[in-house]
Write a protein that holds these residues in place. Sequence first.
Motif, PDB file in Angstrom:
ATOM      1  N   GLN A 569     100.615  60.030  75.909  1.00 16.40           N
ATOM      2  CA  GLN A 569     101.329  60.988  75.217  1.00 16.40           C
ATOM      3  C   GLN A 569     101.759  60.629  73.923  1.00 16.40           C
ATOM      4  OE1 GLN A 569     100.556  64.081  76.218  1.00 16.40           O
ATOM      5  NE2 GLN A 569      99.266  62.936  77.701  1.00 16.40           N
ATOM      6  N   ASP A 570     102.108  59.200  73.675  1.00 16.59           N
ATOM      7  CA  ASP A 570     102.856  58.815  72.426  1.00 16.59           C
ATOM      8  C   ASP A 570     101.479  58.419  71.525  1.00 16.59           C
ATOM      9  OD1 ASP A 570     103.594  56.603  70.423  1.00 16.59           O
ATOM     10  OD2 ASP A 570     105.684  57.346  71.400  1.00 16.59           O
ATOM     11  N   SER A 571     101.466  59.056  70.250  1.00 14.30           N
ATOM     12  CA  SER A 571     100.257  58.799  69.597  1.00 14.30           C
ATOM     13  C   SER A 571     100.252  57.410  68.867  1.00 14.30           C
ATOM     14  CB  SER A 571     100.342  59.972  68.418  1.00 14.30           C
ATOM     15  OG  SER A 571     101.523  59.811  67.453  1.00 14.30           O
ATOM     16  N   GLU A 572     101.454  56.990  68.725  1.00 10.74           N
ATOM     17  CA  GLU A 572     101.123  55.484  68.363  1.00 10.74           C
ATOM     18  C   GLU A 572     100.883  54.483  69.298  1.00 10.74           C
ATOM     19  OE1 GLU A 572     104.704  54.275  65.944  1.00 10.74           O
ATOM     20  OE2 GLU A 572     105.087  56.189  65.297  1.00 10.74           O
ATOM     21  N   LEU A 573     101.597  54.723  70.535  1.00  8.96           N
ATOM     22  CA  LEU A 573     101.011  53.728  71.788  1.00  8.96           C
ATOM     23  C   LEU A 573      99.639  53.817  72.131  1.00  8.96           C
ATOM     24  CD1 LEU A 573     104.466  53.555  73.584  1.00  8.96           C
ATOM     25  CD2 LEU A 573     103.647  51.910  72.296  1.00  8.96           C
ATOM     26  N   ALA A 574      99.215  55.001  72.029  1.00  4.23           N
ATOM     27  CA  ALA A 574      97.834  55.407  72.506  1.00  4.23           C
ATOM     28  C   ALA A 574      97.019  54.447  71.995  1.00  4.23           C
ATOM     29  CB  ALA A 574      97.463  56.865  72.346  1.00  4.23           C
ATOM     30  N   GLN A 575      97.186  54.187  70.605  1.00  2.00           N
ATOM     31  CA  GLN A 575      96.360  53.290  69.895  1.00  2.00           C
ATOM     32  C   GLN A 575      96.084  52.084  70.138  1.00  2.00           C
ATOM     33  OE1 GLN A 575      94.232  55.115  67.436  1.00  2.00           O
ATOM     34  NE2 GLN A 575      95.531  56.810  68.499  1.00  2.00           N
ATOM     35  N   VAL A 576      97.189  51.405  71.091  1.00  2.00           N
ATOM     36  CA  VAL A 576      97.308  49.926  71.427  1.00  2.00           C
ATOM     37  C   VAL A 576      97.277  50.003  72.858  1.00  2.00           C
ATOM     38  CG1 VAL A 576      98.526  49.389  69.176  1.00  2.00           C
ATOM     39  CG2 VAL A 576      99.484  49.919  71.313  1.00  2.00           C
ATOM     40  N   LEU A 577      96.960  50.869  73.617  1.00  2.00           N
ATOM     41  CA  LEU A 577      96.782  50.619  75.032  1.00  2.00           C
ATOM     42  C   LEU A 577      95.386  49.837  75.231  1.00  2.00           C
ATOM     43  CD1 LEU A 577      97.909  54.136  76.443  1.00  2.00           C
ATOM     44  CD2 LEU A 577      98.962  51.868  77.172  1.00  2.00           C
ATOM     45  N   PRO A 615      98.607  43.772  68.514  1.00  2.20           N
ATOM     46  CA  PRO A 615      99.329  44.544  69.321  1.00  2.20           C
ATOM     47  C   PRO A 615      98.812  45.336  70.625  1.00  2.20           C
ATOM     48  CG  PRO A 615      99.160  45.901  67.304  1.00  2.20           C
ATOM     49  CD  PRO A 615      98.501  44.497  67.119  1.00  2.20           C
ATOM     50  N   LEU A 616      99.198  45.086  71.760  1.00  2.00           N
ATOM     51  CA  LEU A 616      98.363  45.439  72.795  1.00  2.00           C
ATOM     52  C   LEU A 616      99.612  45.929  73.731  1.00  2.00           C
ATOM     53  CD1 LEU A 616      95.632  45.770  74.404  1.00  2.00           C
ATOM     54  CD2 LEU A 616      96.010  43.374  75.212  1.00  2.00           C
ATOM     55  N   VAL A 617      99.116  46.824  74.648  1.00  2.00           N
ATOM     56  CA  VAL A 617     100.125  47.229  75.746  1.00  2.00           C
ATOM     57  C   VAL A 617      99.297  47.418  77.237  1.00  2.00           C
ATOM     58  CG1 VAL A 617     101.437  48.795  76.938  1.00  2.00           C
ATOM     59  CG2 VAL A 617     101.830  48.297  74.400  1.00  2.00           C
ATOM     60  N   LEU A 618      99.240  46.651  77.819  1.00  2.00           N
ATOM     61  CA  LEU A 618      98.722  46.651  78.916  1.00  2.00           C
ATOM     62  C   LEU A 618      99.672  46.899  80.391  1.00  2.00           C
ATOM     63  CD1 LEU A 618      96.014  45.937  81.147  1.00  2.00           C
ATOM     64  CD2 LEU A 618      96.797  43.511  81.038  1.00  2.00           C
ATOM     65  N   ILE A 619      99.145  48.165  81.087  1.00  2.00           N
ATOM     66  CA  ILE A 619     100.036  48.528  82.299  1.00  2.00           C
ATOM     67  C   ILE A 619      99.161  48.374  83.623  1.00  2.00           C
ATOM     68  CG2 ILE A 619     100.965  50.604  83.294  1.00  2.00           C
ATOM     69  CD1 ILE A 619     101.076  51.729  80.245  1.00  2.00           C
ATOM     70  N   GLY A 620      99.835  47.608  84.608  1.00  2.00           N
ATOM     71  CA  GLY A 620      98.972  47.288  85.763  1.00  2.00           C
ATOM     72  C   GLY A 620     100.023  47.230  86.941  1.00  2.00           C
TER      73      GLY A 620
END
Length: 861
Positions: A569-577, A615-620
């Motif tokens: 839902q965060d427009s900035e973070l959605a680009q680096v997921l 930049p990258l965010v990995l959720i697991g």
Amino acid sequence: MEVRAAEGGWGKLSRDATGAAEDWLPLEHHCIDVASVFRALCELPAIYRSLCAASGQDLSTRHLDRLAVFALLHDLGKCNHGFQAKADLDAHDTAGHVREVAPLFYDEELSASFARVIEIEVLASWLAEPQDVGPLLIASLSHHGRPVEFDSHNWQAYRRYWLPDEIRNPVGAISGLVQAAHDTFPDAFTEPGDPINASMGLQHRFAGLLMLADWLGSHSEGFFPFHHQASTRAVFAREAAAQALVTVGLDVGNAREHASQHADFAQVFGFPPSPLQEALAKPSNANVLIAESDTGSGKTEAALAHFLQSFIAGEVDSLYFALPTRVAARELYERVLAFARNVFGQAGPPVLLAVPGYSAVDGEPANALPDIRHLWNDAKQTVKRERAWAAERPKRFLAAPIAVGTIDQALLSSMQVNHAHLRSVCLDRSMLVVDEVHASDTYMQGLLRSLIFHHRRIGGRALLLSATLGADARSGLLTPPDRHHVTPAADESQALAYPSITTDTGDVMAIERGVEHREKTVHLQPTASLEDLTAVIPALREAASAGARVLVILNTVSRVIAFQKAVEQDSELAQVLFSCNEKTCPHHGRYARRDRECMDAAVSLAMGKKAELAPLVLIGSQTLEQSLDIDADWLITDLCPADVLLQRIGRLQRHVRHRPAGFERARCTVLMPEDPTMGKRFDHKGRVRPLAGLGNVYPDLRIARLTAELIGNGREIVIPRDNRFVVEATTHPDHTEQFRDGPWESHRNELLAIKVAHGQTADSALIPNQPFGELRFREFNEQVQTRLGMADRRIPLEMPLTSPFGQRLDEVFVPGWMVAPGVDADVLDGPPELEESGFRFRYGGRTYRYSRLGLERVDVA
């Protein structure tokens, strides 16, 4: 073609397109084939060692010949009328050949004839205890995978199959097998000599070895065709057996000779050994070793070096590298394959990925191997197929000379499941390497303790690897399962060297840290956000702006999916997921098999050692804790047991590389509960109320509390210097037993009851130490018995679907705990419904959605 009237009967048939018999192999010839394979197997160094260890004596060639005679008699049940009638498609009164042997043991008249025909007094004279002739015969009859269980009340139903008629005498036909035994193994029938100690251990080894021999000796398409050119079937069978063992990789004599010329560590791996690797590359007199060193310190190469020196010395004939998960096995397989090619060359023994559904041989998927029907004119393809013999069925995985798989395949060798004895005699040959040995519950620990004890007793070699093994678990692994293990005191345990190697006698050898061994200082930062994950989103946004690669590991899949949705839902973070095939997604275990393979490759590419700086965010979930080579700049994790936390930290700044501004130092943010004492996790009756996996996924709240206390308001730990301290301070019984007030005493008692129950369940699942004839197997489902829990469901699809990641799906997967109670259907409730992001389906009255987020139930809040 008339085959029933043949004097000895038929043993194997081939049929034409109509089902009619078009060719046949005489029963005597088939039994000679199998006995010849059995006898050849007995000559292999590691198998011979295990037979001697089981019998408690040095077995002579005459002893082995006599065991081969018992092996030759394995199919004597095929002499009965009902079995021989199977050659005729129109026959109605047909029978099998195993349970149908019961009248020969229970009928007074038939048993007397049977004893006379098989020369029972001669067979009994070969044994130290003549009464063991019965158990050995029953072990021989048990070659289909389970101990034969004769029904002493209903055997009369089979009596008619053994009565003579005007054409043939079934009991008399057995004399043909006895004559074949005389002709094939004449030395067995000379003067008695020293008797064989047919102990229960030897009976079990014999049974497993015969199962293996029967499978190979029945290979009519390649190794043992119906027709031969040699002077006798015995001459042909000896040559064919020797060639078969070389082809499938059971005979590794040539490979051992080649390996002895390539034993230098640096030559094999391309770099000089670390102190741990150098220590394990030297000979050891210990049958079991435990190597403890931090994540990323080269334990895999150390284990392979240990196997290589033991292999060259003839102490083991094979390698089984056991890992806790299928993902871990797949990741490690390529490294082991490269090792094997460096040591043995392209002509070395087969290298198997021993994971059902993912199996591969020499790097090629097993399901891509040539079909047996298309091999008649292509010798190269035939060899490739025969090298893959062990990969054709999971029951044969452990027969491979070099295999990488899950710990489950090894544990099955000690449990009451079909072909457990076959698995066991194959594993007896192996250097058993168990990686992440700490990653098991009390049930699996009970199974593993029994397996290690057997492996040690039979003269096998085992190497157990861990970065975070506590003293209590270490003591348990080195103590026989029928004895209570004693754990050293907490201060003594914390003082033990790390890294270290512990022998099966308890001796500990400290391992120096080499110059290449980098220490890593990690700052543990607590934040009271366990109940509100969204509180960390602003910090995630700042990290992404700085160019950091952030790894978020949560304790449950539901939390992973919920947080993934929130971050999107965060427009900035959605680009680096993180994304796979251009689809944004988390990483967890609730994906289809082919999608997981695709995602694992994408994770390694995006966050591996050579990944680009972006930049990258990995959720697991826990699927990211081990095996995948991940290098994060910043780690965010749910509170979890400290040994698990160290595993997760192993993915933090794993390699030496440039870090973004503000992330030069390794930081691990731990999401803590509002009440770190865990007192609020009990209801008014003292029952545990789980939170974020604490209390169910990780059931011991005492360890969670100790971990929270260790972190406190924040602290620095140095890896690997502090590993031992962190683990013992949070898991040692001296510390966990201090919580005895109020609900903590009830919690302790409940955990103890579960531990006892798991131990008893493990004991009941193991093969009893009983002689054949008394030995009975319980019914276990091979899909679940190595791990407690509900059976997962794999339901075939009538029409393949395309997954959100572009993969072809032929089945849907539903974890057992998500299935409605009592549902065990093998079909869906109806056709799946396609959606824009995937599809939904109904199974057992419940509705599920499969999308880029994985599998979810959609009919619950």
